[in-house]
Scaffold this motif. Structure first.
Motif, PDB file in Angstrom:
ATOM      1  N   PHE A   1       3.791  -7.787  12.585  1.00 21.19           N
ATOM      2  CA  PHE A   1       3.393  -8.246  11.581  1.00 21.19           C
ATOM      3  C   PHE A   1       3.632  -9.653  11.221  1.00 21.19           C
ATOM      4  O   PHE A   1       4.742 -10.224  11.395  1.00 21.19           O
ATOM      5  CB  PHE A   1       3.883  -7.490  10.360  1.00 21.19           C
ATOM      6  CG  PHE A   1       3.686  -8.139   8.899  1.00 21.19           C
ATOM      7  CD1 PHE A   1       2.192  -7.755   8.392  1.00 21.19           C
ATOM      8  CD2 PHE A   1       4.547  -8.983   8.205  1.00 21.19           C
ATOM      9  CE1 PHE A   1       2.113  -8.137   7.230  1.00 21.19           C
ATOM     10  CE2 PHE A   1       3.891  -9.455   6.869  1.00 21.19           C
ATOM     11  CZ  PHE A   1       2.715  -9.036   6.367  1.00 21.19           C
ATOM     12  N   VAL A  44       5.924  -5.565   2.943  1.00 24.45           N
ATOM     13  CA  VAL A  44       5.078  -6.739   3.134  1.00 24.45           C
ATOM     14  C   VAL A  44       4.804  -7.858   2.055  1.00 24.45           C
ATOM     15  O   VAL A  44       4.678  -9.019   2.385  1.00 24.45           O
ATOM     16  CB  VAL A  44       3.507  -6.027   3.371  1.00 24.45           C
ATOM     17  CG1 VAL A  44       2.532  -6.951   3.535  1.00 24.45           C
ATOM     18  CG2 VAL A  44       3.704  -5.235   4.776  1.00 24.45           C
ATOM     19  N   HIS A 103      -6.469  -4.368  10.406  1.00 22.46           N
ATOM     20  CA  HIS A 103      -5.960  -5.619  11.310  1.00 22.46           C
ATOM     21  C   HIS A 103      -4.759  -5.442  11.903  1.00 22.46           C
ATOM     22  O   HIS A 103      -3.861  -5.358  11.544  1.00 22.46           O
ATOM     23  CB  HIS A 103      -5.682  -6.683  10.201  1.00 22.46           C
ATOM     24  CG  HIS A 103      -5.496  -8.023  11.011  1.00 22.46           C
ATOM     25  ND1 HIS A 103      -4.936  -9.255  10.443  1.00 22.46           N
ATOM     26  CD2 HIS A 103      -6.287  -8.610  12.092  1.00 22.46           C
ATOM     27  CE1 HIS A 103      -4.954 -10.112  11.341  1.00 22.46           C
ATOM     28  NE2 HIS A 103      -5.451  -9.626  12.106  1.00 22.46           N
ATOM     29  N   THR A 123      -1.761 -12.481   8.212  1.00 16.51           N
ATOM     30  CA  THR A 123      -2.497 -11.808   7.313  1.00 16.51           C
ATOM     31  C   THR A 123      -3.214 -12.229   6.139  1.00 16.51           C
ATOM     32  O   THR A 123      -4.314 -11.822   5.799  1.00 16.51           O
ATOM     33  CB  THR A 123      -1.285 -10.528   6.679  1.00 16.51           C
ATOM     34  OG1 THR A 123      -0.780  -9.873   7.884  1.00 16.51           O
ATOM     35  CG2 THR A 123      -1.868  -9.819   5.595  1.00 16.51           C
ATOM     36  N   ALA A 170      -0.248  -2.777  -0.124  1.00 19.41           N
ATOM     37  CA  ALA A 170       0.955  -3.076   0.880  1.00 19.41           C
ATOM     38  C   ALA A 170       1.943  -2.582   0.448  1.00 19.41           C
ATOM     39  O   ALA A 170       2.478  -2.336  -0.657  1.00 19.41           O
ATOM     40  CB  ALA A 170       0.801  -4.513   1.010  1.00 19.41           C
ATOM     41  N   CYS A 194      -6.486   4.711   3.798  1.00 20.52           N
ATOM     42  CA  CYS A 194      -7.219   4.449   5.185  1.00 20.52           C
ATOM     43  C   CYS A 194      -8.410   5.318   5.368  1.00 20.52           C
ATOM     44  O   CYS A 194      -8.918   5.224   6.510  1.00 20.52           O
ATOM     45  CB  CYS A 194      -6.283   4.116   6.542  1.00 20.52           C
ATOM     46  SG  CYS A 194      -5.190   2.781   6.253  1.00 20.52           S
ATOM     47  N   TRP A 232      -8.044  -2.885   2.231  1.00 20.33           N
ATOM     48  CA  TRP A 232      -7.254  -3.029   3.441  1.00 20.33           C
ATOM     49  C   TRP A 232      -5.778  -2.451   3.038  1.00 20.33           C
ATOM     50  O   TRP A 232      -5.201  -2.848   1.868  1.00 20.33           O
ATOM     51  CB  TRP A 232      -7.054  -4.486   3.672  1.00 20.33           C
ATOM     52  CG  TRP A 232      -5.974  -4.808   4.872  1.00 20.33           C
ATOM     53  CD1 TRP A 232      -5.332  -3.892   5.864  1.00 20.33           C
ATOM     54  CD2 TRP A 232      -5.570  -6.188   5.567  1.00 20.33           C
ATOM     55  NE1 TRP A 232      -4.523  -4.440   6.533  1.00 20.33           N
ATOM     56  CE2 TRP A 232      -4.590  -5.756   6.641  1.00 20.33           C
ATOM     57  CE3 TRP A 232      -5.879  -7.423   5.266  1.00 20.33           C
ATOM     58  CZ2 TRP A 232      -4.061  -6.837   7.380  1.00 20.33           C
ATOM     59  CZ3 TRP A 232      -5.462  -8.395   5.948  1.00 20.33           C
ATOM     60  CH2 TRP A 232      -4.400  -7.843   6.970  1.00 20.33           C
ATOM     61  N   ILE A 273      -2.176  -1.552   4.260  1.00 22.63           N
ATOM     62  CA  ILE A 273      -1.413  -1.845   5.473  1.00 22.63           C
ATOM     63  C   ILE A 273      -0.347  -0.661   5.710  1.00 22.63           C
ATOM     64  O   ILE A 273       0.720  -0.552   4.935  1.00 22.63           O
ATOM     65  CB  ILE A 273      -0.647  -3.207   5.375  1.00 22.63           C
ATOM     66  CG1 ILE A 273      -1.549  -4.354   5.281  1.00 22.63           C
ATOM     67  CG2 ILE A 273       0.319  -3.527   6.630  1.00 22.63           C
ATOM     68  CD1 ILE A 273      -0.812  -5.743   4.869  1.00 22.63           C
ATOM     69  N   SER A 274      -0.684  -0.107   6.804  1.00 23.29           N
ATOM     70  CA  SER A 274       0.007   1.423   6.893  1.00 23.29           C
ATOM     71  C   SER A 274      -0.136   1.654   8.419  1.00 23.29           C
ATOM     72  O   SER A 274      -1.241   1.740   9.035  1.00 23.29           O
ATOM     73  CB  SER A 274      -0.355   2.649   6.114  1.00 23.29           C
ATOM     74  OG  SER A 274       0.084   3.750   6.326  1.00 23.29           O
TER      75      SER A 274
END
Length: 560
Positions: free
Chosen positions: A271, A294, A266, A276, A290, A252, A238, A240-241
């Motif tokens: 956010f 985050v 997700h 999360t 992340a 990703c 994962w 987060i971007s």
């Protein structure tokens, strides 16, 4: 050895030595490729008969969906055939503005199979920014989410226009791809040096630079990123971007699929740290990348109460505070490992798996990169600008150059080293410690901000005579843009003018570029009349934020 086999050999070498930094760094060599199309020669090859999930998208409203390697191979073939039927040709530029939906991955693979050049864009772009990218980037084809179509009124009328997620007048329906053949035949070979990716990145000029990457530099180059993250086949990763930023392609797309891992997404309206953490546990995510924003939000939750299945934690975008790293370690027994790179490169420096981590350090140069710190006299030093060796050891991961700017390309890539404009120091163990930029660009909420861009907008306001933008410390975002403004004659600083100026910027810039604070005052200048931004930055860095001048206004106070 054929190109695909050379790539696999290089990948397998790094996987085999994921915990042995010295062996990996000393023994890794970038694969020598004659002809190579990552989507056809690697992705499709590992997708043959492979029903494991390549992509899992969890949406807070629509639920969860898995897409296997085999399904994405088939679907991207159909999309490639649709694009070809609609006129997309090798070397032509395709502007992509899509959120985190499966079509984004399908289009990226399809465009690569065609040999086209893709330019991913953030959904947050304004109409003016879109128009600039379409014009300066010489885009021939547009693939856009239906929700963003109103921004394209009057833009790209002579382009192929494809809408994803709903039919619209003047736009081709993306769903037409379902009627296409599931087999795809390339029209010819792809050379590693053929252009493939075009990213727009903010700099110190009014217009973002156009960073051009090849079919080798990102697909193959992200072997270094795969190594830094510590990905393995079968992982669930994962990152987060948001789409449109180079980091999205880093983690990703290329890095996890290079390793044969699952890309996990997700989607949340906003956010939510609690949601999360629950997703990490529920979906048994094994690797998390992340940005510091985050991580700073996650530690506000009771981390120890979440029984995560994580093995690897990494952070990127800016150095993490040691306090944040320690809180995560105390709760989960895992160390967040920092990494460093640019849009122009892949991951260059990082704390790799299985190695001692010095909290606050960027780590050491990654396999495939040779770096040196050079001082202002271009001599090697313990403190200096990070330079990447080109010459005989030129990394395959380096960009082709800056599209439309041959002079800047020559300056940055024409010598023995590529200067990154980032300053660091190196300790006796070879670890790098980030010091800062040697120009005025700064980060806010993990996005790079160019002061010149915001200052140009400020000067369009009728009340503004002069302006300078610098970072102002912020507990959550690390820094936010603050404007020092000189008003036009006969105007007096007031909350009403502050509200007008900040609203003016908010209407013309995406959310991540908004000016959050403004102060009306005279600007410090050199004897030649240049604004001393360094003095303003120092003033903000050392000030007491609880004390404000009577002419300073913050966005939250004005209730914008």
């Amino acid at each position: 050895m054929i190109s695909a086999e050379a790539f696999l050999a290089a990948r397998d070498f790094l996987l085999a030595h994921r915990d042995d930094y010295e062996r990996a760094y000393a023994g890794f060599e970038w694969p020598r490729l004659a002809r190579f199309n990552w989507a056809l020669d690697f992705f499709d090859r590992q997708a043959e008969g492979n029903d494991r999930p390549a992509l899992r998208i969890v949406d807070s409203e629509t639920g969860s969906a898995d897409y296997s390697f085999l399904a994405l191979r088939t679907r991207s073939n159909q999309v490639a055939n649709l694009l070809r039927d609609r006129g997309v040709r090798r070397g032509e530029r395709v502007f992509i503005m899509l959120p985190n939906i499966v079509a984004l991955w399908e289009v990226m693979l399809a465009a690569m199979k065609l040999g086209a050049v893709v330019s991913p864009a953030s959904m947050l772009l304004s109409t003016a920014e879109i128009a600039d990218r379409v014009r300066r980037g010489r885009m021939r084809h547009l693939i856009v989410d239906a929700s963003a179509l109103p921004k394209f009124a009057g833009i790209g009328a002579d382009c192929t226009r494809i809408a994803v997620g709903g039919a619209a007048p003047g736009w081709i329906d993306y769903e037409e791809a379902t009627t296409q053949l599931s087999r795809f035949e390339a029209d010819g070979p792809t050379r590693p040096t053929d252009p493939f990716l075009l990213y727009f990145t903010s700099g110190t000029t009014a217009q973002p630079k156009m960073v051009l990457h090849s079919f080798e530099s990102y697909p193959v180059g992200h072997l270094s990123t795969m190594y830094w993250i510590g990905l393995q086949p079968g992982d669930i990763h994962w990152n987060i971007s948001s789409p449109g930023w180079a980091k999205h392609a880093w983690s990703c797309f290329f890095a996890p699929w290079n390793a044969g891992a699952t890309v996990y997404i997700h989607n949340q309206p906003r956010f939510d740290a609690k949601a999360t953490l629950e997703a990490l546990v529920r979906d048994r995510v094994t690797s998390l990348c992340a940005p510091p924003t985050v991580w700073r939000a996650l530690i506000l939750e009771p981390l120890a109460s979440y029984r995560v299945h994580l093995r690897e934690l990494v952070g990127a975008g800016e150095p993490l505070n040691p306090e944040v790293i320690e809180q995560v370690r105390a709760a989960w027994g895992l160390i967040i490992r920092d990494g460093y790179g640019q849009t122009e490169t892949t991951c260059v420096i990082g704390n790799s798996p299985g190695q001692p981590v010095k909290q606050g350090s960027m780590g050491r140069p990654l396999p495939g990169y040779r770096t040196v710190l050079l001082d202002e006299t271009a001599h090697a030093a313990e403190l200096g600008e990070i330079n990447i060796s080109l010459g005989a050891q030129r990394p395959s991961a380096m960009m082709l150059g800056y599209a439309g700017d041959e002079e800047l390309t020559r300056i940055r890539l024409g010598g023995e080293f590529y200067p990154t404009s980032d300053v660091a120091r190196q300790d006796a163990d070879g670890y790098y410690w980030y010091v800062g930029r040697n120009d005025d660009v700064f980060k806010s909420s993990d996005y790079r901000i160019s002061p010149f861009e915001l200052e140009s907008l400020l000067l369009e306001h009728d009340a503004v005579a002069e302006a300078a933008v610098v970072p102002s410390p912020d507990a959550r975002r690390l820094a936010v843009p603050k404007a020092f403004v000189v008003l036009r004659p006969h105007l007096t600083a007031s909350a009403e003018i502050a509200r007008s100026v900040l609203s003016f910027i908010a209407e013309r810039a995406p959310p991540y570029k908004r000016i959050r604070r403004i102060e009306f005052c005279d600007l410090p200048k050199t004897t030649s009349g240049k604004i001393r931004r360094v003095e303003l930055r120092q003033r903000e860095e050392t000030r007491d934020l609880t004390v404000r001048a009577g002419t300073e206004f913050w966005e939250e106070d004005l209730r914008l």
